[in-house]
Design a protein around this motif. Structure first.
Motif: not given
Lengths: 268, 309
Positions: B76, B78-79, B81
């Motif tokens: 995902r 956000s992860n 990143d």
């Protein structure tokens, strides 16, 4: 032999590198005496010894220090036994799985501390073991073994096997040989390894945050203060004392292992 | 052997050990192997096993069924990143430590003699072994808005320069102590000794005659460095980079104390297992540094870095 001198650029770069490593630690010593207690103001508005007395009368600091010392002492003792056994087995014999064992010893510090920490924590949770002094100890002893092992295995390798054979030929049994021949030869290496293990345990914070329950070791106490500063002057004093306390075993280990290239029986 | 020795328990036991050396090795190796095998490997595998479970989004309980969905969550945005950010930080910290470490290691290995040699050795060992938290704390003092670095810039009438730097989007921030530059500086500072020692060990083994030969054959110092010294020091550099890289990947305390609110892998692991209670995702995140270091160690082994440790 090396009549050539280092170029000016190299000398400056080397000196700057050393200064970079030491100036921040020296700064701690100045801050321990500052009169400012609300911020990290530089230069300090005045100097005082007041905070040493304040720190001396803080029971939470004493409790954290005492817990840290007890954990460090017992995990050093465990690490000394396990590390020496492991080094003795690996140094002079070849057996199946020898490589695996040396990897296993190094793994707890080769992998990031957070992995050791979270593994232990989830294992304690799975096994329903409540967090206590003993859970902290289990973690610390595990990563201290490698320090003793490294020191002991280097000494065992330099120690000649013929010394042990001579002792056996002269009628000593295995235990007498260990007591009178092996132990005197490896004693300083063990002492040095033990001191470093003690320093390592005394300072450890990453694994400890996962394996300690409500108890605070000194590094955990400091971490709390770093995340949410409440008593900056007390933290400054504790930081300075920690620097002084950890320097002693390091200097001790240095003088003990210096010039140990001449171990009895070596090169024969 | 005397008669008493022959009959004493210790004597008989040691005779047995002499006859079966394998028994001796087993007795020696059993306690440490059991300790590390049960406590350390046991916990490690328990953690890895949990990364193949998932968390029930409605009840928040762990579903004990094999699934790869937790690993899929790592990708995902956000992860992912977090992973990219951490690896970028680890790489830049490693590069900077190598640049600062090399002259110190080279001087210590080639020029320092006698007392200076001891001084250099202690000069690296003391910072290496002194308290990690105290070192981080000292940088909190240095980088604070009212701290010594701002004062230095002010005294030199260079405050404008510092402010211009702090206004750079990603690197800067409100003050140095809440910026990526701050995190980077602390990482470099804390792991630097781990880089110096292996480089020095590999440089000690470079014969001076080889450098002289290079000079005699007409190479200028830059060419000697590029074609002779650097290749010979490479195993040491790689060995040092194992430490700086691995330690940066797993650290969660430095970015928490000096840095921005953007998380690194260590912080993500800490939060997912703690406040979020999502052990499977925390475990999957913990596998990332293990995998990266596995690949890294494989390459390092092929370059002969382990001989320099």
């Amino acid at each position: 032999m090396h009549s050539d001198r280092a170029s000016l650029g190299l000398r400056i770069a080397a000196a700057a590198g050393l200064l970079f490593m030491h100036l921040p630690i020296l700064l701690i010593f100045v801050y321990a005496f500052t009169t400012e207690d609300k911020s990290y103001q530089w230069p300090p508005p005045g100097l005082t010894l007041e905070w040493f007395a304040v720190t001396w009368n803080r029971p939470d600091v004493w409790e954290a220090l005492s817990l840290s010392l007890r954990v460090a002492a017992i995990s050093t003792a465990i690490a000394l036994v396990l590390g020496t056994l492991c080094a003795a087995a690996v140094a002079h014999t070849r057996f199946f799985g020898r490589e695996v064992i040396s990897l296993l010893v190094i793994l707890p510090i080769a992998l990031p501390g957070i992995i050791t920490g979270i593994s232990l924590r989830s294992a304690f949770n799975l096994a329903d073991i409540p967090f206590s002094f003993w859970t902290i100890l289990l973690g610390h002893a595990t990563f201290c073994v490698v320090v003793v092992y490294n020191n002991a295995v280097a000494r065992f390798r330099r120690m000649s096997g013929s010394l042990i054979e001579a002792s056996m030929d002269l009628g000593a049994n295995a235990f007498q040989t260990f007591r009178h021949v092996i132990l005197p030869n490896i004693a300083t290496a063990l002492l040095a390894g033990g001191m470093l293990a003690f320093a390592l345990s005394f300072d450890e914070v990453i694994v400890t945050t996962f394996t300690a329950g409500q108890q605070q070791t000194l590094p955990i106490w400091m971490l709390e203060e770093l995340v949410r500063p409440r008593q900056r002057p007390v933290t400054n004093v504790v930081a300075m004392v920690v620097v002084l306390v950890t320097f002693l075993p390091i200097l001790g280990a240095f003088y003990l292992t210096r010039g140990t290239d001449t171990v009895a029986g070596q090169g024969k | 052997m005397t008669e008493t020795d022959r009959v004493s328990l210790a004597g008989r036991l040691s005779d047995q050990l002499w006859r079966w050396p394998t028994l001796l090795v087993v007795l020696l190796i059993a306690p440490p192997a059991l300790w590390l095998g049960i406590i350390y490997l046991g916990s490690l595998f328990a953690l890895l096993a949990q990364s193949f479970f998932s968390i029930d989004e409605f009840s928040g309980l762990i579903r004990y069924e094999f699934t790869l969905s937790t690993y899929a969550e790592l990708f995902r945005p956000s992860n992912f990143d977090i992973i990219v950010r951490t690896v970028a930080m680890a790489a830049s910290v490693t590069l900077a430590s190598a640049i600062i470490a090399f002259p110190v290691a080279y001087y210590a290995a080639r020029y320092a003699r006698g007392r200076w040699k001891a001084l250099f050795y202690l000069g690296v060992m003391l910072p290496l072994w002194s308290s990690y938290l105290v070192k981080v704390y000292s940088w909190k003092l240095i980088l604070a808005k009212e701290g010594i670095l701002s004062w230095l810039f002010q005294t030199l009438h260079l405050t404008g320069l510092l402010e211009a730097y702090l206004s750079i989007p990603v690197l800067g921030g409100n003050s140095l102590s809440v910026s990526w530059t701050g995190t980077f500086l602390v990482f470099v500072y804390v792991w630097l000794p781990f880089m110096i020692l292996p480089i020095q060990a590999s440089l000690e083994r470079v014969p001076v005659s080889m450098l002289e030969a290079s000079g005699d054959l007409g190479a200028n110092p830059g060419q000697t460095f590029r074609h002779v010294l650097l290749p010979l020091a490479l195993p040491g550099l790689i060995a040092g980079s194992i430490f700086t890289f691995s330690l940066t990947l797993g650290d969660y305390i430095i970015p928490q104390i000096v840095g921005t609110s953007a998380r690194m892998i260590g912080q993500a692991v800490y939060q997912f297992q703690g406040t979020a209670g999502n052990i499977p995702l925390a475990a999957a995140f913990a596998v990332v540094p293990i995998l990266i270091m596995g690949v890294y160690l494989y390459i390092a082994k092929r370059q002969g870095a382990f001989d320099a440790l």
